[in-house]
Design a protein around this motif. Structure first.
Motif, PDB file in Angstrom:
ATOM      1  N   THR A  86       0.841  -1.189   0.000  1.00  0.00           N
ATOM      2  CA  THR A  86       0.000   0.000   0.000  1.00  0.00           C
ATOM      3  C   THR A  86       0.878   1.241   0.000  1.00  0.00           C
ATOM      4  N   ILE A  87       0.318   2.327  -0.461  1.00  0.00           N
ATOM      5  CA  ILE A  87       1.028   3.599  -0.456  1.00  0.00           C
ATOM      6  C   ILE A  87       0.027   4.690  -0.150  1.00  0.00           C
ATOM      7  N   THR A  88       0.409   5.572   0.767  1.00  0.00           N
ATOM      8  CA  THR A  88      -0.494   6.643   1.175  1.00  0.00           C
ATOM      9  C   THR A  88      -0.385   7.817   0.217  1.00  0.00           C
ATOM     10  N   SER A  89      -1.259   8.765   0.407  1.00  0.00           N
ATOM     11  CA  SER A  89      -1.198  10.004  -0.368  1.00  0.00           C
ATOM     12  C   SER A  89      -0.802  11.105   0.588  1.00  0.00           C
ATOM     13  N   GLY A  90       0.463  11.144   0.920  1.00  0.00           N
ATOM     14  CA  GLY A  90       0.933  12.072   1.936  1.00  0.00           C
ATOM     15  C   GLY A  90       1.412  13.395   1.401  1.00  0.00           C
ATOM     16  N   GLY A  91       0.949  13.805   0.257  1.00  0.00           N
ATOM     17  CA  GLY A  91       1.414  15.070  -0.291  1.00  0.00           C
ATOM     18  C   GLY A  91       2.819  14.918  -0.827  1.00  0.00           C
ATOM     19  N   ARG A  92       3.772  15.594  -0.207  1.00  0.00           N
ATOM     20  CA  ARG A  92       5.146  15.532  -0.691  1.00  0.00           C
ATOM     21  C   ARG A  92       5.758  14.162  -0.434  1.00  0.00           C
ATOM     22  N   THR A  93       5.348  13.527   0.650  1.00  0.00           N
ATOM     23  CA  THR A  93       5.921  12.237   1.016  1.00  0.00           C
ATOM     24  C   THR A  93       4.834  11.178   1.046  1.00  0.00           C
ATOM     25  N   ASN A  94       5.052  10.099   0.317  1.00  0.00           N
ATOM     26  CA  ASN A  94       4.143   8.967   0.342  1.00  0.00           C
ATOM     27  C   ASN A  94       4.775   7.851   1.156  1.00  0.00           C
ATOM     28  N   TYR A  95       3.999   7.213   1.973  1.00  0.00           N
ATOM     29  CA  TYR A  95       4.497   6.144   2.822  1.00  0.00           C
ATOM     30  C   TYR A  95       4.018   4.803   2.287  1.00  0.00           C
ATOM     31  N   ALA A  96       4.956   3.871   2.142  1.00  0.00           N
ATOM     32  CA  ALA A  96       4.649   2.565   1.585  1.00  0.00           C
ATOM     33  C   ALA A  96       4.793   1.489   2.655  1.00  0.00           C
ATOM     34  N   ASP A  97       4.018   0.429   2.486  1.00  0.00           N
ATOM     35  CA  ASP A  97       4.093  -0.713   3.389  1.00  0.00           C
ATOM     36  C   ASP A  97       3.928  -1.975   2.554  1.00  0.00           C
ATOM     37  N   TYR A  98       4.563  -3.063   2.992  1.00  0.00           N
ATOM     38  CA  TYR A  98       4.583  -4.300   2.212  1.00  0.00           C
ATOM     39  C   TYR A  98       4.335  -5.512   3.098  1.00  0.00           C
ATOM     40  N   THR A 104       8.390  -2.936  -5.155  1.00  0.00           N
ATOM     41  CA  THR A 104       8.344  -1.512  -4.823  1.00  0.00           C
ATOM     42  C   THR A 104       7.061  -0.909  -5.368  1.00  0.00           C
ATOM     43  N   ILE A 105       6.297  -0.288  -4.486  1.00  0.00           N
ATOM     44  CA  ILE A 105       5.081   0.403  -4.908  1.00  0.00           C
ATOM     45  C   ILE A 105       5.382   1.887  -5.017  1.00  0.00           C
ATOM     46  N   SER A 106       4.815   2.518  -6.032  1.00  0.00           N
ATOM     47  CA  SER A 106       5.002   3.960  -6.207  1.00  0.00           C
ATOM     48  C   SER A 106       3.740   4.528  -6.863  1.00  0.00           C
ATOM     49  N   ARG A 107       3.645   5.845  -6.872  1.00  0.00           N
ATOM     50  CA  ARG A 107       2.471   6.458  -7.488  1.00  0.00           C
ATOM     51  C   ARG A 107       2.856   7.774  -8.158  1.00  0.00           C
ATOM     52  N   ASP A 108       2.109   8.094  -9.188  1.00  0.00           N
ATOM     53  CA  ASP A 108       2.249   9.364  -9.888  1.00  0.00           C
ATOM     54  C   ASP A 108       0.905  10.066  -9.746  1.00  0.00           C
ATOM     55  N   ASN A 109       0.827  11.007  -8.830  1.00  0.00           N
ATOM     56  CA  ASN A 109      -0.457  11.655  -8.554  1.00  0.00           C
ATOM     57  C   ASN A 109      -0.964  12.468  -9.736  1.00  0.00           C
ATOM     58  N   ALA A 110      -0.053  12.989 -10.537  1.00  0.00           N
ATOM     59  CA  ALA A 110      -0.474  13.768 -11.706  1.00  0.00           C
ATOM     60  C   ALA A 110      -1.180  12.893 -12.731  1.00  0.00           C
ATOM     61  N   LYS A 111      -0.835  11.613 -12.735  1.00  0.00           N
ATOM     62  CA  LYS A 111      -1.434  10.674 -13.691  1.00  0.00           C
ATOM     63  C   LYS A 111      -2.468   9.770 -13.025  1.00  0.00           C
ATOM     64  N   ASN A 112      -2.705   9.970 -11.729  1.00  0.00           N
ATOM     65  CA  ASN A 112      -3.656   9.120 -10.981  1.00  0.00           C
ATOM     66  C   ASN A 112      -3.319   7.649 -11.174  1.00  0.00           C
ATOM     67  N   THR A 113      -2.049   7.329 -11.084  1.00  0.00           N
ATOM     68  CA  THR A 113      -1.571   5.983 -11.390  1.00  0.00           C
ATOM     69  C   THR A 113      -0.710   5.448 -10.262  1.00  0.00           C
ATOM     70  N   VAL A 114      -0.885   4.164  -9.992  1.00  0.00           N
ATOM     71  CA  VAL A 114      -0.040   3.470  -9.025  1.00  0.00           C
ATOM     72  C   VAL A 114       0.684   2.347  -9.757  1.00  0.00           C
ATOM     73  N   TYR A 115       1.917   2.103  -9.341  1.00  0.00           N
ATOM     74  CA  TYR A 115       2.765   1.102  -9.975  1.00  0.00           C
ATOM     75  C   TYR A 115       3.209   0.069  -8.948  1.00  0.00           C
ATOM     76  N   LEU A 116       3.519  -1.119  -9.456  1.00  0.00           N
ATOM     77  CA  LEU A 116       4.143  -2.140  -8.615  1.00  0.00           C
ATOM     78  C   LEU A 116       5.292  -2.734  -9.416  1.00  0.00           C
TER      79      LEU A 116
END
Length: 122
Positions: free
Chosen positions: A50-62, A71-83
């Motif tokens: 999971t990954i939070t939407s913490g603004g500048r910092t996103n927090y991930a947990d596995y 590794t989970i990541s997200r691009d908020n500008a594209k409304n997309t999450v990656y794994l």
């Protein structure tokens, strides 16, 4: 209507890598936490990351079994999450689903993607 569309699944050899993507589309105000789940045949769906939407910092947990490999990541500008999945093992074989908390009105609702098959096999 909100849709989550996943892509990137397929067949990969043990030890290989694969990246999954999940893009949210539709009408909404914001996206909160996003995550990836998986379900293997005959097993319950389990949380992968999971990954939070913490603004500048996103927090991930596995989950423990994927720590150091996924590794989970997200691009908020594209409304997309990656794994990003590395060092894949046969036990990673499953249908992978993305999940997102979406603010469409006054409250957040859970949405799910349709699932994408990941098969790790030689």
């Amino acid at each position: 209507q909100v849709q989550l569309v996943e892509s990137g699944g397929g067949l990969v050899q043990p030890g290989g890598s694969m990246r999954l993507s999940c893009a949210a589309s539709g009408s909404f105000f914001a996206i909160g936490a996003m995550g990836w789940y998986r379900q293997a045949p005959g097993k319950q769906r389990e949380l992968v990351a999971t990954i939070t939407s913490g603004g500048r910092t996103n927090y991930a947990d596995y989950r423990d079994s994927v720590k150091g490999r996924f590794t989970i990541s997200r691009d908020n500008a594209k409304n997309t999450v990656y794994l990003q999945m590395n060092a894949l093992k046969p036990e990673d074989t499953a249908v992978y689903y993305c999940n997102a908390e979406v603010l469409g009105g006054s409250t957040y609702r859970d949405y799910w993607g349709q699932g994408t098959q990941v098969t790790v096999s030689s």
